[in-house]
Design a protein around this motif. Structure first.
Motif: not given
Length: 323
Positions: A234, A46-49, A40-41, A81, A269-272
Motif C-alpha cells: 500500500w 493480500n492486497t495492494r492499493g 482493504l476489503g 497480512e 495480490r488483489v489491487f483494491r
C-alpha cells in the motif's frame, strides 16, 4: 427539519463515508474499522492499493489526520497480512530528485536527521510551509522504516511547463516527463474553475500546470511499484486538496498508472484501487445536507477550526517569490 450529524468528540472530528452515506466519530476505532472494511476489503487476501489523503498545506490538523491514517493503516495491515506488510508514504512536499535524501533519512543514520534532510532538499526554497507540520509524519516513517517517496516535479521542469507548455518542451527536458505524457484530465465547470483559479486571466495556463503536476506525481507513485516486486503493498499519498478532491486530478491518474504497472499473470495480490480521504475544516455541528456525494471523495474528515485558523491564507506558501 435539517438533519444534523452526530456530535463527535471535539478532539477527533467526524468521518463521513460518502459511499455508504454514514457518519461516525473520527476516533481510532472507527477509523480503523473504516480502513479495514471499506479500503482493504472484507476478503482475507493480500492486497495492494493507494490511499490519497488531502491537506491544506498550512493546517496542522490536516497533517495529524494524515498521520493517524498512516498509523491506523499500518496497524491494520500488519494484523491482516503480517509484520512485513508493505506500506510507503508519498509526499507532494518533496520532489522526485529528493529521493536519495529521503532514503538516507529513513535509513536512520544518527548523523542524518530532520535538520539535515530539510537542509539538503532546500525546504525553504522548494516547499516553504512550516516543516514542523510535517515532522511527525517523517519521524513516524523513520521509526517504522516506512519508505518515503518524493512525488513532485523539480522546480526547473515546472518553470519550463509554465513558460511553454508541456507539449512544447525541448528534447532534453522531455526526457524527464511522465511516461506516456500528460492527460488533460480535468473538465472544469464554471463554478469549480472559479473556486480553483478565481477567474484569473491565466486560468488555462494554471490548469495545464496543475494537470502536469498531477500526472507527474501519479507517475512518481507508480514508479514506487518496481517490476521486481521488491516494493509492493500500500501507498499513502499526501497532497493538497486541489489534487485529491473530485478524483480527476491525482487519484484517477494514479489508478491508471499503478494498475498497469502492477499487472502480472500470477499475481497473488488483489489491487483494491485508489481511495481518497479529504480533511475539511468546518464549524460544528455539521448539517447532513452539506455532506458531499461520492464524486467528491470517498471519506470526508470534518474537523473544527483550530486556534489561528485563517481560511484566507489557504495554500499561500511562504517560500521566496521568484524574480
Amino acid at each position: 427539519h435539517a438533519h444534523v450529524a452526530p456530535a463527535p468528540d471535539a478532539t477527533v472530528g467526524l468521518l463521513y463515508d460518502t459511499r455508504r452515506g454514514q457518519s461516525m466519530p473520527a476516533s481510532p476505532s472507527f477509523l480503523s474499522a473504516l480502513l479495514d472494511k471499506a479500503v482493504l476489503g472484507t476478503a482475507n487476501l493480500n492486497t495492494r492499493g493507494v490511499v490519497c489523503v488531502a491537506e491544506r498545506h498550512d493546517c496542522f490538523d490536516h497533517h495529524l489526520a494524515q498521520l493517524y491514517t498512516i498509523k491506523s493503516l499500518r496497524k491494520t495491515l500488519r494484523r491482516r497480512e503480517g509484520p512485513d506488510a508493505g506500506l510507503a508514504v508519498g509526499l507532494e512536499a518533496f520532489q522526485r530528485p529528493h529521493q536519495a535524501y529521503l532514503d538516507r533519512y529513513v535509513a536512520g543514520a544518527p548523523d542524518y536527521g530532520l535538520r539535515e534532510l530539510f537542509r539538503d532538499v532546500r525546504w525553504s526554497d522548494t516547499w516553504g510551509y512550516d516543516p514542523l507540520h510535517y515532522a511527525p509524519i517523517l519521524e513516524d516513517a523513520r521509526l517504522h522504516g516506512t519508505r518515503l517517496v518524493g512525488l513532485s516535479p523539480p522546480d526547473e521542469l515546472l518553470d519550463a511547463v509554465t513558460r511553454v507548455g508541456s507539449e512544447n518542451l525541448d528534447r532534453g527536458t522531455s526526457a524527464f516527463l511522465p511516461t506516456g505524457g500528460t492527460d488533460a484530465g480535468r473538465r472544469l465547470d464554471a463554478e469549480r474553475e472559479q473556486r480553483l483559479f478565481a477567474n484569473r486571466r491565466d486560468s488555462q495556463q494554471l490548469l495545464e500546470v496543475q494537470n502536469f503536476r498531477d500526472e507527474y506525481m501519479a507517475d512518481s507513485a507508480a514508479l514506487h511499484y518496481d517490476h521486481r516486486r521488491s516494493r509492493d503493498g500500500w501507498l499513502v499519498l499526501l497532497a493538497g486538496s486541489r489534487h485529491v478532491a473530485h478524483r480527476d486530478g491525482l487519484p484517477d491518474r494514479v489508478a491508471r498508472r499503478v494498475a498497469s504497472r502492477t499487472e502480472a499473470p500470477a499475481d497473488d495480490r488483489v489491487f483494491r484501487g485508489v481511495h481518497t480521504i479529504i480533511p475539511e475544516t468546518v464549524s460544528f455541528p455539521v448539517k447532513a445536507a452539506c455532506f458531499p456525494s461520492s464524486t467528491y471523495g470517498d471519506i470526508v474528515w470534518y474537523q473544527r477550526p483550530g486556534e489561528g485558523f485563517d481560511p484566507a491564507k489557504i495554500n499561500r506558501a511562504p517560500r521566496p517569490l521568484k524574480a
